[in-house]
Design a protein around this motif. Structure first.
Motif, PDB file in Angstrom:
ATOM      1  N   CYS A  58       0.580  -1.178  -0.020  1.00 30.37           N
ATOM      2  CA  CYS A  58      -0.042   0.058  -0.221  1.00 30.37           C
ATOM      3  C   CYS A  58       0.940   1.329   0.018  1.00 30.37           C
TER       4      CYS A  58
ATOM      5  N   CYS B  67       0.321   3.155   3.723  1.00 31.74           N
ATOM      6  CA  CYS B  67       0.882   2.567   4.923  1.00 31.74           C
ATOM      7  C   CYS B  67       2.153   1.574   4.673  1.00 31.74           C
TER       8      CYS B  67
ATOM      9  N   CYS C  49      -7.041  -0.967   0.947  1.00 37.67           N
ATOM     10  CA  CYS C  49      -6.166  -1.434   1.792  1.00 37.67           C
ATOM     11  C   CYS C  49      -6.583  -1.956   2.996  1.00 37.67           C
TER      12      CYS C  49
ATOM     13  N   CYS D 225      -5.102   0.113   6.074  1.00 37.62           N
ATOM     14  CA  CYS D 225      -5.432   1.556   6.436  1.00 37.62           C
ATOM     15  C   CYS D 225      -6.578   2.191   5.745  1.00 37.62           C
TER      16      CYS D 225
ATOM     17  N   VAL E 199      -7.327   3.156   2.490  1.00 32.32           N
ATOM     18  CA  VAL E 199      -7.114   4.003   1.405  1.00 32.32           C
ATOM     19  C   VAL E 199      -7.670   3.003   0.279  1.00 32.32           C
TER      20      VAL E 199
END
Ligand SMILES: [Zn+2]
Length: 261
Positions: free
Chosen positions: A201, A204, A225, A228, A230
């Motif tokens: 990712c 992160c 992800c 995290c 996103v």
């Protein structure tokens, strides 16, 4: 889900970052305007206080003057009575009252003079304060006009950016916008990040399972992800010059770490 979509999400994120920065800058301009106004505001407050005090003193001076006038009238009446007294005892009584009223009237007159004196001093002080205020206003005016113009310019630019954003959003699938807005509503600035070259990712740096990496690379579906949250976009080629580019050394991506958690 196309490659274009994911790029669109990143473009939207860039627009939102620009808007956020532009709004932060306007807040700074507003603070600057308040700073510029401050000395004049302090003087305005001084002028207001002096005007209030003057008003009080004028009321008080009128009251004392009226009281002295009433006593003068009383003295006249007592003088008349003194002419018509029938015995020494009565004369002594009227004389005593007359003396008392005279002393009281003199005291009122003294007080009125003192008040008039204070009023004159305060009027001079007020004049000085008003001219200082006028001067301060004239001094800050050019800077103020400049800052207000800057603020108006920035607000117009933001309105234009808002329009651009609205037009841009209309070209995108609603589901993606919803997901994107949902992530950002949580207070996060970063809602989209590119997958790094080695399959992590871009936000992160958690590694993604190979299957998901492939789906992201081929733009099959909108994938977030797991670590995290996103939305993950396809890796950005180095020559695109994007700040999310993983770089030649896929193990050390740069420029993609933000601090908002
Ligand atoms: Zn992540």
């Amino acid at each position: 889900m196309t490659d274009q979509t994911r790029h669109a999400l990143k473009e939207l994120q860039r627009l939102d970052e620009e808007l956020r920065d532009a709004r932060d800058e306007i807040e700074q301009v507003v603070e600057s305007i308040a700073d510029v106004d401050e000395p004049a505001l302090a003087l305005e407050s001084d002028v207001g206080k002096t005007q209030g005090r003057l008003q009080e003193l004028r009321v008080e001076e009128r009251r004392v003057e009226l009281s002295a006038k009433e006593k003068a009238a009383r003295i006249e009446r007592l003088d008349e009575r003194l002419k018509g007294v029938r015995n020494v005892r009565e004369e002594a009584a009227v004389s005593a009252e007359l003396e008392m009223v005279k002393r009281s009237m003199e005291s009122d007159e003294q007080e009125a003079y003192s008040l008039i004196d204070q009023i004159r001093k305060l009027e001079l002080q007020l004049e000085e304060q008003q001219s200082a205020l006028e001067q301060a206003r004239q001094e800050i005016e050019p800077r103020r006009v400049e800052l207000e113009a800057d603020r108006a310019r920035r607000e117009a630019a933001i309105a234009e950016m808002d329009e651009q954003r609205k037009a841009f959003v209309e070209t995108m699938p609603e589901s993606e916008i919803r997901m994107y807005e949902g992530i950002r509503r949580g207070g996060r600035r970063r809602a989209v990040a590119a997958l790094t070259e080695d399959g992590a990712c871009g936000h992160c740096f958690s590694m993604l399972p190979l299957q998901l990496q492939n789906e992201i690379r081929h733009g099959v579906a909108l994938i977030r992800c797991e670590a995290c949250g996103v939305i993950l976009a396809q890796p950005v080629a180095e020559d695109e010059g994007d700040d999310e580019a993983a770089g030649a050394d896929a193990g050390a991506p740069e420029g993609d770490i933000d601090t908002d958690g």
